[in-house]
Design a protein around this motif. Structure first.
Motif, PDB file in Angstrom:
ATOM      1  N   ALA A  96      -9.852  -2.236  -0.740  1.00  0.00           N
ATOM      2  CA  ALA A  96      -9.805  -3.665  -0.425  1.00  0.00           C
ATOM      3  C   ALA A  96      -8.386  -4.216  -0.481  1.00  0.00           C
ATOM      4  N   TRP A  97      -7.529  -3.668  -1.333  1.00  0.00           N
ATOM      5  CA  TRP A  97      -6.161  -4.171  -1.432  1.00  0.00           C
ATOM      6  C   TRP A  97      -5.374  -3.902  -0.147  1.00  0.00           C
ATOM      7  N   ASP A  98      -5.709  -2.826   0.554  1.00  0.00           N
ATOM      8  CA  ASP A  98      -5.066  -2.573   1.848  1.00  0.00           C
ATOM      9  C   ASP A  98      -5.443  -3.657   2.854  1.00  0.00           C
ATOM     10  N   LEU A  99      -6.711  -4.068   2.816  1.00  0.00           N
ATOM     11  CA  LEU A  99      -7.166  -5.146   3.704  1.00  0.00           C
ATOM     12  C   LEU A  99      -6.479  -6.463   3.353  1.00  0.00           C
ATOM     13  N   VAL A 100      -6.388  -6.773   2.068  1.00  0.00           N
ATOM     14  CA  VAL A 100      -5.724  -8.009   1.630  1.00  0.00           C
ATOM     15  C   VAL A 100      -4.262  -7.994   2.050  1.00  0.00           C
ATOM     16  N   PHE A 101      -3.592  -6.865   1.847  1.00  0.00           N
ATOM     17  CA  PHE A 101      -2.187  -6.723   2.229  1.00  0.00           C
ATOM     18  C   PHE A 101      -2.019  -6.882   3.743  1.00  0.00           C
ATOM     19  N   GLY A 104       1.585  -5.663   8.325  1.00  0.00           N
ATOM     20  CA  GLY A 104       0.171  -5.960   8.553  1.00  0.00           C
ATOM     21  C   GLY A 104      -0.552  -4.814   9.235  1.00  0.00           C
ATOM     22  N   VAL A 105       0.079  -4.244  10.254  1.00  0.00           N
ATOM     23  CA  VAL A 105      -0.518  -3.095  10.945  1.00  0.00           C
ATOM     24  C   VAL A 105      -0.648  -1.921   9.980  1.00  0.00           C
ATOM     25  N   TRP A 106       0.371  -1.708   9.183  1.00  0.00           N
ATOM     26  CA  TRP A 106       0.348  -0.619   8.203  1.00  0.00           C
ATOM     27  C   TRP A 106      -0.812  -0.805   7.215  1.00  0.00           C
ATOM     28  N   GLY A 107      -0.971  -2.008   6.675  1.00  0.00           N
ATOM     29  CA  GLY A 107      -2.041  -2.270   5.726  1.00  0.00           C
ATOM     30  C   GLY A 107      -3.426  -2.109   6.343  1.00  0.00           C
ATOM     31  N   LEU A 108      -3.602  -2.607   7.561  1.00  0.00           N
ATOM     32  CA  LEU A 108      -4.901  -2.480   8.222  1.00  0.00           C
ATOM     33  C   LEU A 108      -5.193  -1.033   8.601  1.00  0.00           C
ATOM     34  N   LYS A 109      -4.155  -0.319   9.009  1.00  0.00           N
ATOM     35  CA  LYS A 109      -4.332   1.100   9.333  1.00  0.00           C
ATOM     36  C   LYS A 109      -4.780   1.874   8.092  1.00  0.00           C
ATOM     37  N   ASP A 110      -4.162   1.582   6.958  1.00  0.00           N
ATOM     38  CA  ASP A 110      -4.562   2.237   5.713  1.00  0.00           C
ATOM     39  C   ASP A 110      -5.982   1.850   5.302  1.00  0.00           C
ATOM     40  N   PHE A 111      -6.358   0.594   5.548  1.00  0.00           N
ATOM     41  CA  PHE A 111      -7.706   0.149   5.187  1.00  0.00           C
ATOM     42  C   PHE A 111      -8.763   0.881   5.993  1.00  0.00           C
ATOM     43  N   PHE A 112      -8.540   1.038   7.299  1.00  0.00           N
ATOM     44  CA  PHE A 112      -9.534   1.671   8.155  1.00  0.00           C
ATOM     45  C   PHE A 112      -9.477   3.191   8.108  1.00  0.00           C
ATOM     46  N   ALA A 113      -8.471   3.741   7.465  1.00  0.00           N
ATOM     47  CA  ALA A 113      -8.408   5.190   7.288  1.00  0.00           C
ATOM     48  C   ALA A 113      -9.381   5.597   6.178  1.00  0.00           C
ATOM     49  N   GLU A 114      -9.643   6.861   6.111  1.00  0.00           N
ATOM     50  CA  GLU A 114     -10.544   7.362   5.066  1.00  0.00           C
ATOM     51  C   GLU A 114      -9.906   7.129   3.695  1.00  0.00           C
ATOM     52  N   GLY A 115     -10.634   6.528   2.804  1.00  0.00           N
ATOM     53  CA  GLY A 115     -10.135   6.261   1.464  1.00  0.00           C
ATOM     54  C   GLY A 115      -9.429   4.919   1.324  1.00  0.00           C
ATOM     55  N   GLY A 116      -9.477   4.086   2.354  1.00  0.00           N
ATOM     56  CA  GLY A 116      -8.848   2.772   2.274  1.00  0.00           C
ATOM     57  C   GLY A 116      -9.595   1.869   1.301  1.00  0.00           C
TER      58      GLY A 116
END
Length: 84
Positions: free
Chosen positions: A51-56, A37-49
């Motif tokens: 919606a699938w990162d947020l869902v994950f 979950g932390v990994w997915g949210l970190k990827d979402f808030f990074a540049e280029g994140g």
């Protein structure tokens, strides 16, 4: 049973109860879910994140919370069962 120099005749039991194994497994699964979950949210808030990162990330966090609730239920249900 023979395992790297330990036999059942030595008096060492290599048996773990189903309750103890279940607790270890669910705890490890919970840690993995929150880590993903932390990994997915970190990827979402990074540049280029995307919606699938947020869902994950949110799905993994929800799974972690669900596993915690399940472990509490399991401990209450098997309160009188020994760990050995």
């Amino acid at each position: 049973m023979f395992l790297r120099g330990l036999s059942a005749d030595d008096g060492y039991s290599l048996i773990m109860s189903l309750k103890a194994f279940h607790l270890i497994f669910i705890t490890a699964a919970t840690a993995l879910a929150f880590g993903c979950g932390v990994w997915g949210l970190k990827d979402f808030f990074a540049e280029g994140g995307n919606a699938w990162d947020l869902v994950f990330g949110l799905g993994s966090m929800a799974a972690g919370v669900g596993l915690i609730l399940y472990e509490r239920y399991f401990l209450k249900k098997l309160k009188k069962v020994s760990y050995l």
